[in-house]
Design an enzyme around this catalytic site. Sequence first.
Site, mmCIF file in Angstrom:
data_model
loop_
_atom_site.group_PDB
_atom_site.id
_atom_site.type_symbol
_atom_site.label_atom_id
_atom_site.label_comp_id
_atom_site.label_asym_id
_atom_site.label_seq_id
_atom_site.Cartn_x
_atom_site.Cartn_y
_atom_site.Cartn_z
ATOM 1 N N GLY A 1 -29.879 -21.385 62.929
ATOM 2 C CA GLY A 1 -30.303 -21.617 64.185
ATOM 3 C C GLY A 1 -30.167 -20.334 65.073
ATOM 4 N N TYR A 2 -31.396 -19.318 65.010
ATOM 5 C CA TYR A 2 -31.179 -18.236 65.960
ATOM 6 C C TYR A 2 -32.060 -18.461 67.178
ATOM 7 C CZ TYR A 2 -29.651 -15.775 61.681
ATOM 8 O OH TYR A 2 -29.137 -15.220 60.518
ATOM 9 N N SER A 3 -33.475 -18.762 66.944
ATOM 10 C CA SER A 3 -34.209 -18.810 67.660
ATOM 11 C C SER A 3 -33.969 -20.009 68.889
ATOM 12 C CB SER A 3 -35.902 -19.030 67.323
ATOM 13 O OG SER A 3 -36.064 -18.190 66.585
ATOM 14 N N GLU B 1 -32.826 -11.582 54.584
ATOM 15 C CA GLU B 1 -33.930 -12.676 54.642
ATOM 16 C C GLU B 1 -35.390 -12.201 54.425
ATOM 17 O OE1 GLU B 1 -33.531 -15.000 58.165
ATOM 18 O OE2 GLU B 1 -35.179 -16.303 57.848
ATOM 19 N N SER C 1 -41.940 -11.469 63.818
ATOM 20 C CA SER C 1 -43.245 -11.128 63.658
ATOM 21 C C SER C 1 -43.572 -9.731 63.174
ATOM 22 C CB SER C 1 -43.915 -11.330 64.985
ATOM 23 O OG SER C 1 -43.339 -10.317 65.904
ATOM 24 N N GLU D 1 -45.375 -7.509 64.677
ATOM 25 C CA GLU D 1 -45.172 -6.699 65.708
ATOM 26 C C GLU D 1 -43.772 -5.968 65.810
ATOM 27 O OE1 GLU D 1 -46.599 -9.335 65.881
ATOM 28 O OE2 GLU D 1 -48.701 -9.037 66.625
#
Length: 391
Positions: A128-130, A244, A372, A374
């Site tokens: 649970g990061y985001s 990861e 992402s 970017e």
Amino acid sequence: MDFEFSPEENAFREEVAEFIREEGAKPGVLNPDVFFSRPVDTPARREFIKALGRKGYLGVSWPAEYGGGGRSGVYDYLLAEELAYQRLSGTGKGIGIIGRTFMLRGTEEQKARFLPLIRNEEIEWAIGYSEPDAGSDLASLRLRATKDGDGWRLNGQKRFTTSAHFADWFFLAARTNFDVPKHKGVSLFVLEMSSPGITISPMMCMDGKRTNEVFLDNVWVPGDQIIGDPGQGFAYISQALDFERSTLFPFGTPQLATEWFLEWVRSGTRNGKPAREDREVIRAVGRLSIMLENVRLFNLRVLATQTAAEATVYSAMYKIVHSEYHHELADVALDLMGPGSWLAHHDKDAPADGVFDMIRRTAVLMTVGAGSSEIQRNIIARRGLGLPNPI
Ligand SMILES: Cc1cc2nc3c(=O)[nH]c(=O)nc-3n(C[C@H](O)[C@H](O)[C@H](O)COP(=O)(O)OP(=O)(O)OC[C@H]3O[C@@H](n4cnc5c(N)ncnc54)[C@H](O)[C@@H]3O)c2cc1C
């Protein structure tokens, strides 16, 4: 410069491949609807991963003092490759990400409690990061952890929490201090997913698979379940994200997808003629072969990194070439195979069993999940080339 594996490493690969072929053929282990390593979510797949553990293949590179095999990271790489190439779930977040974080940051009690469970895959994890307002800019996370007696109270929301609906434990980041610069007030915790106050709701992805939103309402975490020093969580997460990017994206995945494409080239038709005689198909095969070799070499480059700083930059490069290759492969395949290729996976009229429709949709998730493209480019520019932060 030698790009080959040693005889011992090749022997390990063959042994593992054979074991996976046998155990992976058992009913329910392989999920034919899924492309790309997805977490373990059925009893048959849990049992399969445990069987890998009993053979000593899990934690093969962990130090012997933590019950690991004490071998080099090449052995983890070879295991991940074989699992992906045979289209099976990877070994999960515990071995590659959370276990390593405990080894580096955990107390002796935490290591004794969690490392054996992780090495034997007795528990499934969700990360649970985001949050709704913290994805790329993770340091903006607002889930609040407040000191309460000898523990903490958690309040807030997580988003894109893959595996939360079947995980046993939660590895999550929370803000323990709102009065310091945002990178400094974050801490890491582990807690049981069944803790009172946790609510999990599904979020469906464009590949038809589930991720989750997780709501935490006054959830209690004992004080001995914070990892490392309070306020240092963001640095720990950055390091765990490097694990990861390099462990969750094995080369076996694009290799297998390319073989499916080549199978169509050998046996399929285009404009009424054998596809293998078509000029555009031949040109595409050449171009994709070069790109695939590029993915393989970047993967080896990550494997050969010597320092944490190098690992961060090369993992970012590898994540880009790996995930973006799937966009290119799927676009080329769908284009060359004609309109029928857009039929859904397993449709009887779809060329190549419609697998490239599924890859096309999964590719979008690959270029977003774990940071992402970017953001990977920003990492290369800033940490690799020393350019200033544009924000
Ligand atoms: C399939 C899947 C599984 C996931 N599983 C998990 C999980 O288990 N646990 C977890 O914690 N998270 C998970 N995530 C979340 C993932 O890490 C985030 O989606 C990702 O970090 C992007 O955050 P965001 O979705 O909030 O997009 P945003 O951060 O809002 O970004 C939106 C767009 O803006 C671009 N952008 C943002 N900032 C910049 C910048 N500074 N420079 C240039 N471009 C920028 C991004 O590249 C993106 O294109 C998962 C995501 C996916 C898709």
